[in-house]
Scaffold this motif. Structure first.
Motif, short mmCIF file in Angstrom:
data_model
loop_
_atom_site.label_atom_id
_atom_site.label_comp_id
_atom_site.label_asym_id
_atom_site.label_seq_id
_atom_site.Cartn_x
_atom_site.Cartn_y
_atom_site.Cartn_z
N THR A 77 -16.86 -21.06 -5.66
CA THR A 77 -15.55 -21.71 -5.54
C THR A 77 -14.98 -21.61 -4.13
O THR A 77 -13.89 -22.13 -3.87
N THR A 117 -8.71 -24.59 -3.89
CA THR A 117 -9.26 -23.33 -4.40
C THR A 117 -8.54 -22.91 -5.68
O THR A 117 -9.19 -22.46 -6.64
N LEU A 120 -9.92 -24.97 -8.45
CA LEU A 120 -11.27 -24.52 -8.81
C LEU A 120 -11.24 -23.20 -9.58
O LEU A 120 -11.98 -23.01 -10.54
N TYR A 124 -12.45 -22.38 -13.25
CA TYR A 124 -13.41 -21.29 -13.39
C TYR A 124 -12.95 -20.33 -14.50
O TYR A 124 -13.74 -19.93 -15.36
#
Length: 170
Positions: A77, A117, A120, A124
């Motif tokens: 990531t 980020t 992501l 995640y």
């Protein structure tokens, strides 16, 4: 690419150190040599170690048998930051006048990898850690608070901020 998960995590950590070390060293010296790349990567190798620790914080509570797989995917990531670092320093090298743009422009452009980020990491946490959307967002906020806390502690010591603050009141 190493076959074992541990080898892949180590390879990703090495790549982080190489990206940061090479970019900053090349930007500062306007040269790229093997010795400068190695020195830069070694000098900045603490960053992927801190990233590993924040990754372990993010995946806390997961089964030990799954941690390497989760860390492997966690390091995946980080690509928005790698692209940002490379783009900023390539711009500095290819267009030296861009250095005068200042830190405020860099900070403004850094919003892109910050938001990317976060997206992501939320995905995640939902997919890899099986957290519901609310808990995933909370976990990412906690992770980002620790990450940026470490960043500010580093900057605090790197620029000797405490003596400067004390000096204001002396």
């Amino acid at each position: 690419m190493p076959n074992s998960l541990g080898g892949r995590v180590l390879a990703q950590m090495t790549l982080v150190a190489l990206v940061i070390g090479t970019s900053l060293t090349a930007s500062a010296t306007e040269r790229v040599t093997v010795s400068l790349v190695l020195a830069g990567a070694i000098g900045w190798s603490f960053v992927p170690v801190l990233q590993l620790l924040t990754g372990l914080f993010l995946i806390r509570g997961s089964a030990p048998a799954h941690r390497l797989r989760l860390l492997d995917r966690y390091f995946a990531t980080g690509w928005p930051w790698a692209l940002w670092i490379l783009a900023v320093h390539a711009t500095f090298l290819l267009w030296p006048a861009s250095r005068r743009a200042g830190h405020f422009v860099l900070a403004a452009v850094a919003v892109i990898p910050i938001l990317w980020t976060v997206k992501l990491l939320v995905t995640y946490c939902q997919q890899e850690l099986q957290l519901d959307p609310h808990r995933a967002r909370i976990r990412v906020v906690q992770h980002q608070a620790v990450t940026y806390g470490l960043f500010f502690v580093y900057v605090f010591f790197a620029v000797s901020l405490w003596p400067r603050v004390v000096g204001l009141f002396a």
